[in-house]
Design a protein around this motif. Sequence first.
Motif, PDB file in Angstrom:
ATOM      1  N   TYR A  36       1.350   3.134   4.039  1.00 20.78           N
ATOM      2  CA  TYR A  36       0.162   2.498   4.710  1.00 20.78           C
ATOM      3  C   TYR A  36       0.808   1.201   5.424  1.00 20.78           C
ATOM      4  N   GLY A  37       1.355   0.366   4.820  1.00 20.61           N
ATOM      5  CA  GLY A  37       1.730  -1.020   5.181  1.00 20.61           C
ATOM      6  C   GLY A  37       3.250  -1.371   6.304  1.00 20.61           C
ATOM      7  N   ASN A  38       3.620  -0.102   4.905  1.00 28.81           N
ATOM      8  CA  ASN A  38       4.842  -1.197   5.723  1.00 28.81           C
ATOM      9  C   ASN A  38       5.953   0.733   6.178  1.00 28.81           C
ATOM     10  N   GLN A  39       6.656   0.841   6.841  1.00 30.20           N
ATOM     11  CA  GLN A  39       7.515   1.777   7.019  1.00 30.20           C
ATOM     12  C   GLN A  39       9.025   2.324   6.916  1.00 30.20           C
TER      13      GLN A  39
ATOM     14  N   ALA B 102       1.128  -1.051  -0.188  1.00 34.34           N
ATOM     15  CA  ALA B 102      -0.029  -0.076  -0.069  1.00 34.34           C
ATOM     16  C   ALA B 102       1.004   1.357  -0.096  1.00 34.34           C
ATOM     17  N   ALA B 103       1.683   1.535  -0.903  1.00 38.45           N
ATOM     18  CA  ALA B 103       2.659   2.835  -1.164  1.00 38.45           C
ATOM     19  C   ALA B 103       1.790   3.866  -1.348  1.00 38.45           C
ATOM     20  N   ALA B 104       2.101   5.299  -0.737  1.00 38.33           N
ATOM     21  CA  ALA B 104       2.061   6.235  -0.829  1.00 38.33           C
ATOM     22  C   ALA B 104       2.319   6.985  -1.980  1.00 38.33           C
ATOM     23  N   ASP B 105       3.381   7.244  -2.182  1.00 33.77           N
ATOM     24  CA  ASP B 105       3.621   8.629  -3.146  1.00 33.77           C
ATOM     25  C   ASP B 105       4.930   7.924  -3.664  1.00 33.77           C
ATOM     26  N   ILE B 106       4.679   8.534  -5.272  1.00 36.34           N
ATOM     27  CA  ILE B 106       7.092   7.680  -6.635  1.00 36.34           C
ATOM     28  C   ILE B 106       7.000   9.621  -6.319  1.00 36.34           C
ATOM     29  N   PHE B 107       8.176   9.561  -6.782  1.00 32.41           N
ATOM     30  CA  PHE B 107       9.087  10.211  -7.803  1.00 32.41           C
ATOM     31  C   PHE B 107       9.960   9.689  -8.304  1.00 32.41           C
ATOM     32  N   ILE B 108      10.270  10.072  -9.619  1.00 31.49           N
ATOM     33  CA  ILE B 108      10.988   9.599 -10.565  1.00 31.49           C
ATOM     34  C   ILE B 108      12.272  10.256 -10.520  1.00 31.49           C
ATOM     35  N   ASP B 109      13.340   9.781  -9.705  1.00 33.43           N
ATOM     36  CA  ASP B 109      14.594  10.521 -10.859  1.00 33.43           C
ATOM     37  C   ASP B 109      15.336   9.907 -11.567  1.00 33.43           C
ATOM     38  N   ASP B 110      15.267  10.689 -13.117  1.00 37.00           N
ATOM     39  CA  ASP B 110      15.195   9.917 -14.374  1.00 37.00           C
ATOM     40  C   ASP B 110      17.306  10.097 -14.519  1.00 37.00           C
ATOM     41  N   ARG B 111      17.618  10.844 -13.515  1.00 34.57           N
ATOM     42  CA  ARG B 111      18.857  11.023 -13.987  1.00 34.57           C
ATOM     43  C   ARG B 111      19.698  10.458 -13.487  1.00 34.57           C
TER      44      ARG B 111
END
Length: 377
Positions: A184-187, A165-174
Amino acid sequence: MIRHLALLLTLATATCAPLPMKGETAQLPMPSFRFDTQWLKMPVNLATGEMVAVAVDKNDHLWVLHRPQTVTGRTPANVAPPIMEFDRDGRYVRGFGGPGSGYEWPGKEHSLAIAANGDIWISGSRLEAEGDDMLLVFDAQGRFVRQIGQRGKSTGNGDRRNVHAAADIFIDDREQAAYVADGYGNQRLVVFGKDDGAFRRMWGAYGKAPPDQRPGPPPADFHAVGLEPEYFYGVHGVEKARDGTVYVSDRMHQRIQAFSAHGRYLRQVFINRDAPSPTTASGITFSRDPQQKYMFVADWGNHMIVVVDRRNMSVIGTIGHRGEAAGEFRGPHLIDTDSKGVIYVAEVQGRRVQRLIPSDRPYQEKSNERSQPLSRP
């Protein structure tokens, strides 16, 4: 035929009282904005539900994720697809997503992120049986590209194949990497390869290893008694600055922690620890000046945007309060900024996307309405 999502075009401006951190001196002036709640234009036959996430691509097109299952009183044909693209003028370009062949669509849509090549990453936050333990990747035309993890297969914080249950994502193209707030489920904060989905690394609060077992919620007065939890509880947002610093919002602990790209703990700032709702730091975005001087944090439970001086990690002010008008918020969730410095805010309970346009014409805000607790978004 095109219509505005709301009835009236409303533009307003606001200033906010400075709220410096104890022991810190704010180095930046408080920025001012005009607020536009009527920018997005939808086909008249399509309805939208809870707006949960926004992401701006390299062309300044805005991508929006909403929850179709929260729309009532419409046939499926009259409900907008979960992923929508809008051009710079707010015109609806296309939409796609939802259950399909060859992948497992989330039971509760939560976040989206856009890679430089146009790929769109999706997370879900359903925790119940058969939960959203996967990430999905589509290309800009809606063709399925990849799935990382499988529904209901998480084995916890040590799992290198599944999220929980992941909350957010950031894509680093470099770096060719995807940073995932698996909270939500993990820490933990977990990093996958952008092009192959392979596990790279992970860490918990203060750069330590995530706990072996899911901890319980923090006591209501944990900060009043000087307790600083050594674990995350509600890893909700992640953003990486141009200088390589990774910022993680630990929502139920009312803080943002900063790390190196490989998880070395740097510093933290607390977000509205004494506010009525303990559910504070949600989405994160930065200003678009070269130094990214400002960090903007959506305080979901208290219905405002908190402005942070990124260099010294001090709070310098807040924007908005609970309400329906422009410049007010209901459940600001995940946020992003375009190349002009315009901030886009997805409001879950408000069921709208509001944009904050930089302005030099401030005026005094009206008095705040006391926040009320909200259910988990």
